[in-house]
Design an enzyme around this catalytic site. Structure first.
Site: not given
Ligand code: ADP
Length: 349
Positions: A68-69, A113, A162, A221
């Site tokens: 998401k981030t 977030d 979430t 992640r």
């Molecule tokens: P969320 O915000 O949903 O908790 P993040 O955006 O922080 O998740 O993602 C976690 C890690 O996963 C990121 O640092 C990135 O390295 C990896 N990641 C997430 N989505 C992708 C994607 N579509 N392709 C490659 N790596 C990804």
């Protein structure tokens, strides 16, 4: 006490955040998986750029660690816009939001977030900001209270949560685009790991990445975090070589099983099966048995167990499925061995 968890897909600590940020894709093309979301975003971004307008407000929802981030940063990058990052719990007073909103430039992105954790006062304050790009700020109180109307630049709000279910209807209704992020396939996770390994300059056999991907609970992640653990292990125990044997041994040391479940996942299932005879059991009761936060179980543990069909959510609570018993090598109790619940008594009549 909470169980220490390699698979906790919440990001922890500054070092972890730096590692994550360094592996984060920067463009939509670099993002792996989530094809449907990427297609829709790509069209929305192109259309907004052609009209020289900011994007509509966007809500991303789904379990932690799915991107998401990452997507919020990618969108800012694709739009050539600045991004300001904050979170629901950090915005306590109207003043906190005021500072954020009045400093935002035209077309910029505000990323919030954990948006489900905004206070009611802050939430109401941002409604007019999202809808009409203005805010009514109250200064002083009582007799001297004055409301000042501030016009804002047209910005895009990107929210991440979430728990879309915890968002109020008026807030949800103010997002033009709502996207649910799904777990990634093992193939997509292998691709993500290949990209990460390349960026980190790691030499590894393709099969090793497939093995890590299969144990990553569908979550990028976790995949990247396991890669880091395996890298450390191979450096110390395998002269830097990430062979299949070294990878298996290091995953074994992390107590991650063949399905990618860790000790907390298994404890959840064991509690449900042993203490509550396979359920139905309420999430509060399971949390109390494990000494864990209910939120952790609902955000981090349950979604994947539901996805792989190990747990069912019914009106009466959580139930373990036969697949869960089989995975833990436990026998399913016969119907007459299970305590009869009050509800079942009624159903039988
Ligand atoms: P969320 O915000 O949903 O908790 P993040 O955006 O922080 O998740 O993602 C976690 C890690 O996963 C990121 O640092 C990135 O390295 C990896 N990641 C997430 N989505 C992708 C994607 N579509 N392709 C490659 N790596 C990804």
């Amino acid at each position: 006490m909470a169980i220490d968890r390699v698979l906790n897909s919440d990001s922890t600590g500054a070092a972890e955040e730096t590692y994550n940020a360094s592996l984060r894709p920067r463009t939509l093309k670099e993002c792996i998986g989530q094809q449907n979301i990427k297609d829709k975003l790509s069209i929305a971004i192109d259309a907004a750029k052609q009209r020289s307008e900011p994007l509509e407000h966007i809500l991303f929802y789904g379990p932690p660690g799915l991107g998401k981030t990452t997507l919020a940063h990618v969108i800012a990058n694709e739009m050539g816009a600045a991004i300001r990052v904050t979170s629901g719990p950090a915005l306590v007073k109207q003043g906190d939001v005021m500072g954020l909103l009045t400093n935002v430039g035209a077309g910029d992105i505000i990323f919030i977030d954990e948006i489900h954790r905004l206070s009611a006062a802050v939430e109401e304050f941002i409604y007019p900001a999202m809808e009409d790009f203005k805010v009514d700020f109250t200064v002083d109180s009582g007799l001297h209270a004055k409301t000042i109307n501030f016009p804002l630049k047209r910005f895009t709000l990107i929210g991440a949560t979430t728990r879309a279910g915890l968002l109020t209807a008026p807030l949800r209704g103010r997002f033009g685009m709502l996207y649910h992020l799904d777990f990634y396939t093992p193939g997509e996770l292998t691709e993500i790991l290949r990209r990460s390994a390349e960026m980190l300059g790691l030499k590894c056999e393709s099969k090793t990445l497939e093995l890590i991907a299969a144990r990553s609970r569908g979550t990028p992640r976790i995949a990247n975090r396991l890669l880091k653990r395996v890298r450390d292990y191979s450096q110390v125990k395998g002269a830097g070589k990430m062979t299949l044997d070294i990878v298996s041994k290091s995953l074994e040391m992390e107590q991650i099983d063949t399905l990618g479940l860790d000790e907390l996942d298994r404890s959840f299932l064991r509690a449900l099966i042993k203490v509550y005879n396979g359920g139905p059991a309420g999430i509060e009761a399971i949390a109390a048995t494990l000494g864990e936060e209910r939120d952790t179980l609902e955000d981090v543990v349950e979604p994947y167990l539901l996805q792989i069909g190990f747990v069912r959510r019914t009106k009466r609570g959580r139930e373990a499925t036969p697949a869960a018993y089989a995975h833990l090598g436990m026998a399913i109790p016969k119907a007459n061995e299970r305590p009869v619940t009050q509800q079942e008594l009624f159903e039988e009549q």
